[in-house]
Design an enzyme around this catalytic site. Structure first.
Site, PDB file in Angstrom:
ATOM      1  CB  THR A 274      -0.949  -0.114   1.291  1.00 58.80           C
ATOM      2  OG1 THR A 274      -1.823  -1.198   1.244  1.00 58.80           O
ATOM      3  CG2 THR A 274      -1.957   1.280   1.065  1.00 58.80           C
TER       4      THR A 274
ATOM      5  CG  PHE B 176       0.374   4.631   3.672  1.00 62.75           C
ATOM      6  CD1 PHE B 176       0.880   3.502   3.545  1.00 62.75           C
ATOM      7  CD2 PHE B 176      -0.776   4.771   4.474  1.00 62.75           C
ATOM      8  CE1 PHE B 176       0.235   2.268   3.792  1.00 62.75           C
ATOM      9  CE2 PHE B 176      -1.378   3.584   4.960  1.00 62.75           C
ATOM     10  CZ  PHE B 176      -0.723   2.364   4.622  1.00 62.75           C
TER      11      PHE B 176
END
Ligand SMILES: O=C(O)C(=O)C[C@]1(C(=O)O)C=C[C@@H](O)C=C1
Length: 430
Positions: free
Chosen positions: A305, A307
């Protein structure tokens, strides 16, 4: 510490426990109610930085003024005023009169003013306002991947849990936090659209990015076996990232979305649910006393992921290391506009790393009349583009000057160092 929450449309409630610097003192809980002035329907076009900074100042003063206590004690039973508490949230001592303004660093004659100190490079990048630990807002509860991302982005920071993405944005705008760290995309689940929309509605700047390998576990109460389960709960992204593995494990049970992965683990633990498992991190298992029924259940071992880190001030772009720049634009009338915009980068050998389109909320549809055929409905979009160049580079400045010619709206969301950490597949502990 509790989670920051947002109950009403334009009222922000910040439930906050002030952890005293000394471990011997009990923490104080603070609830601050304030009206915030950011108009969600506006794209922020036309409001300049000075406007925004003054709104920030007004907002911070509202935070302090709106909760001035009428009696000497607040709901948590502590005797300090909300103003004192807010000052403490921001790392100051209690009241303004308490501020220690006397120079102490070895100057014998304190009556003489200190000579001005030359600016250093660190004065130019946003620093914590309270001169101590950086406070970093994230969405979720302790054990969430976003908390791990905050720790990766800012080691030794104080991570502040928020119950919604929007609250994390507001925590920074209201100076409760110095930064927010929010997920924008996942290698399996795709973009987190909510954060793209919020980036535009708020005036924060992207000052960095971190990529976090995400290693999911299936968690249940101790003693629970897979056969007992009738439900798996987690963040929708986590459910999507484990979809096939759950089926392979024979878990063709109800899947329910909740706000965050660690929150799902907490929910199972607090409610002693023996028929429900949560998808969350190994750290969440430890924090909430759950057992790991299956480890590494993401459909792809290289599940990552991305960010972004957000701050009130942009950082000064540099050219001594790889930078990325994020922009958002709405295209103007004309033909092949998107092609022209993208070619402004291609002709300068600037690689695009991401393009995302979102509905243009202020102008969702354009009707185009054709006398013979009828009315065509064109959907209008906002385009988010990330490209690999720093705004300090002339080629990036020229590309954007050209992009501006074809667009009705253009905003630079940030120019920031790329996350270049060597690739490691997800491991336990994230
Ligand atoms: O729920 C969490 O733990 C989060 O930090 C949120 C989130 C997300 O929004 O994508 C972050 C990383 C993972 O991809 C799964 C969930």
């Amino acid at each position: 510490m509790t989670t920051l929450t947002q109950p009403a449309s334009n009222t922000l409630s910040l439930n906050y426990i002030l952890r005293p610097r000394s471990n011997r003192l009990a923490p104080n809980r603070v609830t601050v109610k304030c009206v915030y002035a950011f108009e969600p329907s506006s794209l922020g076009i036309g409001s300049n930085r000075a406007d925004w900074q003054s709104s920030c100042a007004i907002l911070s003063s509202k935070v302090v003024s709106e909760e001035k206590p009428s009696s000497s004690s607040n709901s948590a039973g502590n005797n300090g005023s909300a103003a004192d508490n807010i000052a403490a949230v921001n790392g100051h001592k209690t009241a303004v009169t308490d501020l220690d303004l006397v120079p102490v660093n070895g100057i014998a004659d304190s009556s003489k003013p200190l000579p001005p100190k030359p600016l250093t490079i660190s004065d130019l990048s946003p620093a914590p306002m309270h001169g101590s630990q950086l406070r970093v807002a994230y969405q979720g509860v302790p054990g969430a991947y976003s908390e791990a991302a905050a720790g990766k982005a800012y080691p030794n920071c104080e991570a502040i849990p928020c119950d919604q993405f929007e609250v994390a944005f507001q925590a920074v705008e209201l100076w409760i936090a110095d930064r927010a760290v929010l997920p924008v995309e996942n290698s399996l689940g795709g973009s987190i659209h909510r954060n793209y929309d919020l980036l535009l509605r708020h005036r924060l700047h992207i000052v960095g990015e971190v990529q976090l390998p995400v290693h999911h576990c299936l968690l249940a109460l101790p003693g629970v076996r897979k056969e007992y389960l009738s439900r798996v709960i987690s963040h929708p992204q986590a459910l999507a990232q484990c979809e096939h593995t759950l089926t392979k494990l024979g878990l063709n049970v109800a899947r329910e979305a909740v706000d965050d992965t660690a929150g799902a683990a907490e929910f199972v633990a607090v409610n002693r649910l023996r028929d429900t498992a949560a998808i969350a991190s190994a750290r969440a298992a430890e924090l909430y006393g759950l057992q790991v029924l299956a480890d590494g259940i993401q459909d792809d071992p290289s599940n990552v992921t991305r960010f972004v880190m957000l701050a009130r001030e942009p950082i000064i772009p540099r050219t001594d290391r790889p930078f990325k720049t994020s922009i958002v634009f709405a295209h103007d009338k004309g033909t092949s506009v998107l092609f022209k915009v993208l070619s402004a980068f291609a002709f300068r050998n600037i690689s695009l790393t991401k393009i995302e389109s979102r509905p243009h909320r202020n102008r969702p549809i354009r009707l185009v009349d054709d006398a013979n055929v009828g009315t065509a409905k064109h959907f209008e979009y906002l385009f988010y583009v990330d490209f690999e160049a720093s705004m300090a580079e002339v080629r990036a400045q020229n590309a954007l000057a050209e992009v501006q010619e074809f667009t009705s709206f253009l905003r630079v969301l940030g120019s920031y160092p790329m996350d270049m950490t060597p690739w490691t597949p997800s491991s336990r502990g994230n």
